[in-house]
Motif scaffolding. Sequence first.
Motif, PDB file in Angstrom:
ATOM      1  N   LEU A 168      30.332 -19.015  19.269  1.00 15.46           N
ATOM      2  CA  LEU A 168      29.510 -17.923  19.784  1.00 15.46           C
ATOM      3  C   LEU A 168      30.052 -16.566  19.338  1.00 15.46           C
ATOM      4  CD1 LEU A 168      28.747 -19.240  23.373  1.00 15.46           C
ATOM      5  CD2 LEU A 168      27.075 -18.847  21.556  1.00 15.46           C
ATOM      6  N   ARG A 169      31.369 -16.421  19.326  1.00 17.50           N
ATOM      7  CA  ARG A 169      31.948 -15.149  18.872  1.00 17.50           C
ATOM      8  C   ARG A 169      31.653 -14.912  17.387  1.00 17.50           C
ATOM      9  NH1 ARG A 169      34.582 -12.131  22.248  1.00 17.50           N
ATOM     10  NH2 ARG A 169      35.650 -12.971  24.094  1.00 17.50           N
ATOM     11  N   HIS A 188      25.839  -9.112  22.639  1.00 14.92           N
ATOM     12  CA  HIS A 188      26.235 -10.509  22.419  1.00 14.92           C
ATOM     13  C   HIS A 188      27.746 -10.669  22.500  1.00 14.92           C
ATOM     14  CE1 HIS A 188      22.240 -10.061  20.583  1.00 14.92           C
ATOM     15  NE2 HIS A 188      22.053 -11.320  20.935  1.00 14.92           N
ATOM     16  N   GLU A 189      28.488  -9.686  22.000  1.00 18.32           N
ATOM     17  CA  GLU A 189      29.941  -9.719  22.126  1.00 18.32           C
ATOM     18  C   GLU A 189      30.370  -9.587  23.584  1.00 18.32           C
ATOM     19  OE1 GLU A 189      31.329  -7.949  17.801  1.00 18.32           O
ATOM     20  OE2 GLU A 189      30.889  -6.509  19.406  1.00 18.32           O
ATOM     21  N   ILE A 209      25.681 -11.171  14.154  1.00 16.34           N
ATOM     22  CA  ILE A 209      24.571 -10.371  14.665  1.00 16.34           C
ATOM     23  C   ILE A 209      24.871  -8.886  14.511  1.00 16.34           C
ATOM     24  CG2 ILE A 209      23.297  -9.732  16.753  1.00 16.34           C
ATOM     25  CD1 ILE A 209      23.736 -12.664  17.705  1.00 16.34           C
ATOM     26  N   VAL A 210      26.073  -8.478  14.893  1.00 19.36           N
ATOM     27  CA  VAL A 210      26.460  -7.067  14.780  1.00 19.36           C
ATOM     28  C   VAL A 210      26.493  -6.637  13.318  1.00 19.36           C
ATOM     29  CG1 VAL A 210      28.321  -5.409  15.189  1.00 19.36           C
ATOM     30  CG2 VAL A 210      27.745  -7.083  16.946  1.00 19.36           C
ATOM     31  N   ASP A 211      27.023  -7.503  12.464  1.00 19.94           N
ATOM     32  CA  ASP A 211      27.085  -7.194  11.034  1.00 19.94           C
ATOM     33  C   ASP A 211      25.692  -7.029  10.446  1.00 19.94           C
ATOM     34  OD1 ASP A 211      28.561  -7.061   8.400  1.00 19.94           O
ATOM     35  OD2 ASP A 211      27.330  -8.827   8.028  1.00 19.94           O
ATOM     36  N   ALA A 212      24.770  -7.945  10.793  1.00 26.12           N
ATOM     37  CA  ALA A 212      23.395  -7.848  10.286  1.00 26.12           C
ATOM     38  C   ALA A 212      22.721  -6.575  10.781  1.00 26.12           C
ATOM     39  CB  ALA A 212      22.594  -9.077  10.709  1.00 26.12           C
TER      40      ALA A 212
END
Length: 225
Positions: free
Chosen positions: A118-119, A189-190, A125-128
């Motif tokens: 999940l991490r 999400h993090e 997700i953050v990178d995208a």
Amino acid sequence: MAELRQLTLPSFARRMSVREEVADALRGAIVSGEMKPGELYSAPGLAERFGISATPVREAMLDLVKQGLVEVVRNKGFKVTDISEADLDQITQIRELLEPPIAAQAVAVITEQDLTALRNLAAAIVDAAARGDLISYIGADREFHVRLLSVAGNQRLVRIVEELRAQTRLYGLSALSASGRLVASAQEHEQMCDLLEAGQADELRELMRTHIGHIRREWAGRGTG
């Protein structure tokens, strides 16, 4: 016919068994609002953009027809199924009832392996979001939420949520990305991972509810306030 050069679709040239990959990419383009209701898309035109033959693209589009995401326009191609404000409100309401309590249940049973996965997805997700890659964002976001809900073990619920997520239209993602606010949403999400690791079920339940509310009010771009 819609201008295909405006779609940020990936290339699947030289890959094997691409039907599902094409369907996932097209699903992401539909959910993110890059492929718009009312515009016509042809399998040959999309196949040229992907760099593959038209057959797997046509098969993928027919899969999306079965899911209610696109409609066949006879002798012309396909168009994205429109979805109303009422539909979006109802989808959000159902997700708010289903996802937060199941996410909270995952706190008691999550493994170190699940948390690591999940991490990694949260980082993707953050990178995208930082790159403005909406299709990758949608894909990683979907995988994160499916993985999180799967931890609790109710696969029937996971399938229901997957269908609801696919029906959502996130027309506001492009504007959020352009303004830089998508990264802040992605970082939720993090925060979910931190709460999972800390065993804070109640806090995770509330964050999930807030997150789904953001999807309706901001990500959809036509929210209810």
